[in-house]
Design a protein around this motif. Structure first.
Motif: not given
Length: 707
Positions: A552-556
């Protein structure tokens, strides 16, 4: 007018209008966005929760606060250094409008007859409304049929609702009639308020809905750019595979689905493809060949929904309707980009000739070279067939990994190499929109982040599904999709889950459908939803949460810092586990505090990235960075700016399960651009080559600013 550095999409409803948006202006400014991106604001059907069913182009929606409310909102936003981007709908409007009523009364003699894309038959237009054998009743000067009201007599004929209408519509929605904005008079009449808002500076950007429905999207965008003075404009254009937006479309780019799908694939392990497809086939009995499912689904929806459109196109081309249906079903993209009277682009010729068979070869030549109406109507028909056949049918039938089943996605394409992603970014338009979640996505970004983990642990997932299925089963065509979405959206109420499953089953059209609902099946589906939410699915969700959070954080981070103008869909600055609409259009609690570490880190990351984007040159160069070492494949990193003048670096972890199994980052390192770098998420400082085990020890992502 300045171009946005970022946008924040807000879904307006009768309960959340201009005044409510004004109240969150301080929050949005603190978050770091530059523009508030509003859903359609023109007068729509009373009570509409989306606004794409406009009934009056001359007024701003009263339920939101009208023109006065919009002006006050613009002033409130400006006080917080924010501006407005608005969503506009040039392709269609609701049939319950004054102009169409005039056409029904006076026929081709109506001053509004040129507004709509109508096929007159004997001076009348077919209206598909008749349903259960009840007869329309004359009541004075009107003809009534349930909630419908028509002039009596008039230039129309009522036909069964299962027949196609005598006008172009939005997909298969007969209550949305196609507009002819290729006519300058119609363009001006339907855009008068939009141009007024631009002229007064109350709006600084436009999002154009469904340009593929237009007869001449290129000409429309040229007119829009000329009249608007070149205001920032993006189009809701779905691009498939390596397809790119035509260079001669006068806009800044798309709304970002092609970006969304590539970012999702960054966090999907291609090694999971075979075991997940095998499990899907074993549990559902469906084909392992996604393309065959697409072809069958498209043929079915053409027969079910688009007979009228096929016959109208066949008449225009002087062709057999069966040939038209075959060519429409074979189209792999939403548009062929052919303009009547112009030589077709070489890529379009190659595409059409490739899909043509000996039976359809003559028709293919007409689609490419004329007659003009055949060329245009083919362009306007391919999009609806793709949308209904793929988005609303095949994606609900073929789902080995539902994270990949997104608008414009290719669910049989597992993963993308980092180098390929960098190459894609290098070719992006600098001001195109990027996104991870929208009002139309099948699943929110955090649901996809959870499901992407399954590509790295297909065996564990298979065991979990086996356990749940042993305890509860309903329909082999639906159960495997249900388990994925139950996990992805966990925790979810039985009511929300049942609502999703009902929509999924009706879209799949295997056991029930919107046209022919099966009451007994749907009752069983609701009971299944209640029982499924009582199973220990949360235990599996908790076990994979660290990996889902990393995804999630990587994609964001990637979306917020890559080229383009990043959009944040309402509420997705923190975790959001929503499914397809209307689930993803639920009211948002803008005052909520982070509930856990995932929430807190995602909010911090979003705000720091958006604030940094406001300080970053809009078209800052994109510089790929590559890790070196045993775990190098697990890093996606890039700088914005170039060499010694780079001003930002983004580093994200990918495929976190495999990374953990191999023992972490080990001696893997990353060379930073020259200078001293401050990590906005941890406060640490770095220079030179840095071990990723050190840089990413507290968070799976890092956002660095040059000091």
């Amino acid at each position: 007018m300045s171009k946005p550095t970022s946008t924040y999409r807000v879904q307006l409803t009768p309960d959340f209008g201009f005044a409510q948006v004004a109240e969150i202006a301080p929050y949005l400014r603190e978050l770091g966005v530059s523009h508030v991106y509003l859903s359609p604001i023109l007068q729509a059907t009373p009570g509409s929760l989306h606004g794409y069913d406009v009934i009056d182009h001359s007024s701003i929606r009263a339920e939101f606060g009208g023109a006065a409310g919009l002006r006050e909102l613009a002033e409130q936003l400006a006080a917080h250094d924010l501006a407005i981007v608005m969503d506009i709908v040039p392709n269609h409007m609701n049939t319950e409008n004054a102009q169409f009523r005039s056409v029904l009364k006076d026929g081709p003699a109506s001053p509004y007859a040129n507004w709509f894309d109508i096929e007159w038959t004997g001076g009348k237009v077919a209206l598909p409304v008749l349903g259960d054998g009840a007869e329309p009743k004359v009541d004075g000067e009107v003809l009534r049929y349930y909630e419908h009201e028509y002039p009596y007599p008039g230039h129309y004929r009522l036909v069964p609702y299962t027949e196609g209408p005598g006008y172009r519509r939005f997909f298969d929605v007969s209550s949305l009639i196609g507009l002819r904005v290729e006519d300058p008079a119609v363009l001006f009449a339907t855009h008068e308020v939009i141009f007024w808002l631009l002229d007064e500076g109350l709006v600084e950007g436009l999002r154009v809905d469904h340009p593929d429905g237009l007869a001449d999207p290129r000409g429309y965008l040229e007119s829009l750019r000329r009249r608007s003075g070149g205001v920032w404009t993006v189009v809701e254009k779905i691009l498939i595979g390596e397809e790119r937006l035509p260079d001669d479309w006068a806009c800044d780019g798309t709304t970002g689905y092609e970006v969304l799908n590539r970012i999702t694939r960054l966090f999907v392990d291609p090694a999971g493809a075979d075991p997940l497809i095998s499990q899907f086939v074993r549990r559902t009995g469906q084909s392992a060949d996604y393309r065959a499912v697409v072809a069958r689904s498209k043929r079915e929806v053409i027969e079910l929904f688009f007979t009228a459109e096929v016959e109208r196109l066949a008449r225009a081309a002087g062709a057999d309707p069966a040939e038209v249906a075959e060519l429409l079903a074979a189209m792999p993209v939403y548009r062929a980009y052919v303009t009547p009277g112009e030589p077709p682009p070489p890529a379009s010729v190659e595409l059409i000739e490739e899909i043509a068979t000996p039976k359809t070869r003559e028709l293919a030549q007409k689609i490419l070279y004329g007659p003009a109406e055949a060329v245009t109507r083919f362009q306007q028909s391919t999009g609806p067939v793709m949308a209904k056949g793929v988005e609303d049918t095949a994606l609900y039938r073929w789902y080995p990994l539902a994270a990949l089943n997104e608008v414009g996605g290719e669910p049989d394409v597992f993963g993308i190499e980092v180098k390929e992603f960098h190459e894609f970014c290098a070719g992006m338009r600098p001001h195109t929109m990027t996104t991870l979640s929208t009002h139309d996505t099948k699943r929110s970004e955090d649901v996809r982040a959870r499901l992407s983990v399954l590509s790295e642990m297909p065996e564990e997932w298979a065991r979990a599904v086996s356990d749940w299925s042993s305890a509860l089963s309903f329909d082999p065509h639906l159960d495997y999709l249900a388990w994925q979405n139950l996990l992805g959206a966990w925790p979810i109420t039985p009511e929300r889950f049942a609502g999703y499953l009902l929509k999924a089953a009706r879209e799949a059209k295997t056991r029930t459908s919107w046209v022919k609902p099966d009451a007994a099946y749907e009752k069983g589906l609701r009971e299944f939803a209640v029982q499924a939410t009582q199973l220990p699915v949360g235990e599996f969700a908790a076990r994979i949460e660290p990996y889902a959070m990393a995804n999630s954080l990587g994609a964001k981070l990637v979306q917020l810092m890559m080229p383009g103008v990043p959009d944040v869909y309402q509420g997705n600055e923190m975790t959001d586990f929503s499914l397809v609409d209307p689930d993803n259009r639920r009211p948002v609690d803008f005052g909520r505090r982070p509930a856990n570490a995932w929430d807190a880190t995602k909010l911090l990351l979003t705000s720091q990235a958006l604030r940094l984007r406001r300080r970053l040159p809009p078209a800052a160069p994109y510089l790929p960075l590559f890790a070196t070492g045993e775990a190098e494949e697990h890093a996606i990193a890039f700088a914005r700016g170039c060499g010694a003048v780079a001003v930002a670096v983004a580093v994200a972890t990918r495929l976190p399960v495999r990374l953990a199994r191999r023992g972490g980052w080990a001696a893997t390192t990353l060379m930073l651009p020259p200078g001293s770098w401050h990590d906005l998420l941890t406060g640490s400082r770095y220079t030179g080559r840095i071990p990723l085990a050190h840089l990413l020890c507290r968070n799976p992502v890092a956002l660095l600013e040059r000091t």
